[in-house]
Design a protein around this motif. Sequence first.
Motif, PDB file in Angstrom:
ATOM      1  N   ASN A   6      36.676  38.029  45.884  1.00 28.06           N
ATOM      2  CA  ASN A   6      36.742  38.966  47.005  1.00 28.06           C
ATOM      3  C   ASN A   6      37.994  39.837  47.020  1.00 28.06           C
ATOM      4  O   ASN A   6      38.204  40.587  47.969  1.00 28.06           O
ATOM      5  N   ALA A   7      38.809  39.725  45.982  1.00 26.97           N
ATOM      6  CA  ALA A   7      40.031  40.538  45.922  1.00 26.97           C
ATOM      7  C   ALA A   7      39.688  42.030  45.916  1.00 26.97           C
ATOM      8  O   ALA A   7      38.682  42.443  45.344  1.00 26.97           O
ATOM      9  N   TYR A   8      40.556  42.803  46.554  1.00 28.27           N
ATOM     10  CA  TYR A   8      40.344  44.251  46.641  1.00 28.27           C
ATOM     11  C   TYR A   8      40.513  44.917  45.279  1.00 28.27           C
ATOM     12  O   TYR A   8      39.839  45.893  44.962  1.00 28.27           O
ATOM     13  N   SER A   9      41.426  44.374  44.454  1.00 24.88           N
ATOM     14  CA  SER A   9      41.712  44.969  43.150  1.00 24.88           C
ATOM     15  C   SER A   9      40.927  44.264  42.039  1.00 24.88           C
ATOM     16  O   SER A   9      40.591  43.079  42.152  1.00 24.88           O
ATOM     17  N   PRO A  10      40.639  44.966  40.935  1.00 19.88           N
ATOM     18  CA  PRO A  10      39.914  44.369  39.807  1.00 19.88           C
ATOM     19  C   PRO A  10      40.714  43.260  39.123  1.00 19.88           C
ATOM     20  O   PRO A  10      41.877  43.454  38.781  1.00 19.88           O
ATOM     21  N   ALA A  17      32.589  47.188  40.589  1.00 20.53           N
ATOM     22  CA  ALA A  17      32.489  48.411  41.392  1.00 20.53           C
ATOM     23  C   ALA A  17      33.315  49.541  40.790  1.00 20.53           C
ATOM     24  O   ALA A  17      32.898  50.700  40.782  1.00 20.53           O
ATOM     25  N   THR A  18      34.484  49.198  40.245  1.00 22.73           N
ATOM     26  CA  THR A  18      35.375  50.229  39.705  1.00 22.73           C
ATOM     27  C   THR A  18      34.820  50.831  38.420  1.00 22.73           C
ATOM     28  O   THR A  18      34.820  52.059  38.240  1.00 22.73           O
ATOM     29  N   LEU A  19      34.364  49.981  37.507  1.00 28.27           N
ATOM     30  CA  LEU A  19      33.901  50.472  36.209  1.00 28.27           C
ATOM     31  C   LEU A  19      32.425  50.862  36.202  1.00 28.27           C
ATOM     32  O   LEU A  19      31.966  51.557  35.294  1.00 28.27           O
ATOM     33  N   TRP A  54      46.908  53.079  37.276  1.00 22.79           N
ATOM     34  CA  TRP A  54      46.838  51.646  37.571  1.00 22.79           C
ATOM     35  C   TRP A  54      48.144  50.956  37.203  1.00 22.79           C
ATOM     36  O   TRP A  54      48.842  51.361  36.275  1.00 22.79           O
ATOM     37  N   MET A  55      48.433  49.895  37.954  1.00 22.59           N
ATOM     38  CA  MET A  55      49.429  48.919  37.540  1.00 22.59           C
ATOM     39  C   MET A  55      48.676  47.713  36.997  1.00 22.59           C
ATOM     40  O   MET A  55      47.687  47.273  37.591  1.00 22.59           O
ATOM     41  N   ARG A 100      45.978  47.109  39.861  1.00 21.15           N
ATOM     42  CA  ARG A 100      46.135  47.692  41.193  1.00 21.15           C
ATOM     43  C   ARG A 100      46.050  49.204  41.081  1.00 21.15           C
ATOM     44  O   ARG A 100      46.767  49.809  40.275  1.00 21.15           O
ATOM     45  N   ASP A 101      45.183  49.787  41.869  1.00 19.39           N
ATOM     46  CA  ASP A 101      45.004  51.242  41.863  1.00 19.39           C
ATOM     47  C   ASP A 101      46.174  51.911  42.589  1.00 19.39           C
ATOM     48  O   ASP A 101      46.380  51.699  43.782  1.00 19.39           O
ATOM     49  N   ILE A 102      46.950  52.692  41.856  1.00 17.75           N
ATOM     50  CA  ILE A 102      48.093  53.407  42.463  1.00 17.75           C
ATOM     51  C   ILE A 102      47.906  54.917  42.329  1.00 17.75           C
ATOM     52  O   ILE A 102      48.868  55.673  42.318  1.00 17.75           O
TER      53      ILE A 102
END
Length: 362
Positions: free
Chosen positions: A19-23, A42-44, A98-99, A114-116
């Motif tokens: 359930n983490a917000y980041s990949p 969801a991201t890819l 990303w970080m 993490r999306d930056i």
Amino acid sequence: MMKPTTTINNDLKSAFFENAYSPFVILDDQMNFVDVNQASIATLGIPKENFIGRNLLDIFPYLKDTERYDSYKEVLKTGVPAGYDELSFVKDNIEYKWMVKAFKIGDYLGISTRDITNLSNTIGQLKMAQHSLKDVNVNLKRRNKELEEFSYVAAHDLRAPLTNLKSLFEMFLMAGPISDELSPIVVRMQSVTKIMCDKIRALNEVIAVKSNFNGNHEKVVFSEVVAKVKTGLSEDIIKSRAIIKEDFSGCPSIKHSPIHIESIVQNLMSNALKYRHPKRKPIIKISAKEVQGKVHLSFKDNGLGFDPALSDKIFGLFKRMHTHVEGLGIGLYIIHSIVTESGGEIEVESQVNKGSEFKIQF
């Protein structure tokens, strides 16, 4: 009956991972995907079943023979985490930032991201704005220099012809009698010429002071400056029977431009004598103290004073509160310029027929 602590911990870790917000992704020692969380999917935009079992290079072929790919292997080998502050990823012709951090989980490799993108874009915009402000600042400095040069040339070049014109009027008046019809006109022209000469002289004084703004600062003793100014104004002091009280026990000296400190004291004392109350002896109180590392200079008189509502206008160029005595209206403007140029502040408190107090913070 409660579940064992290890089971609870595993459940919590699994829930957090999924359930983490980041990949987040997990790879085996061959760089094959073992698990991915919902944020990665969801991201890819790739179904989970198309991840599991596939190699990292199948999904991200551009990583082959890169330093980052080798660092992932090194993390598996040594267990020492590795991180990257800003990586680019393009999806649908949009560049994301990303970080990334890689770390060992048992025998597996965990990678969190993490999306930056928004943060990176904001920083980029701030940098552009900073560069733009620098350009504006450079242009303003250039314009200010051009204006200073123009004002200097204008004031300098106009001074000579106006002085000559004033002299010609004086010669004309001395040459012989003037008709009653022309006399008022000539006198008026002579008066206007004098005013223009005074204005030009005042501008030259302002330019002279401002040209020394970048001068060297050195130790300036307040009592010595006051003594020097009193000598120059001795005739007015004696004539008015002025009483000058000094108290520099709280701060005997200041590191500043000697010329500027003298100009401040000269103008304030001259004004206190010039605008003294006609029905009482002038009393001038000058003091200095240090407050939290800053020098505060106070200059108080019991003169004519002025309407407090005019306090904001008193430091303007050619502004005068009283016109019954001759003056150019530049003294307070010069003081204000000197104080504010070096980052200081000046304020004034005044009451009509009671006097004024100028408070300067250097």
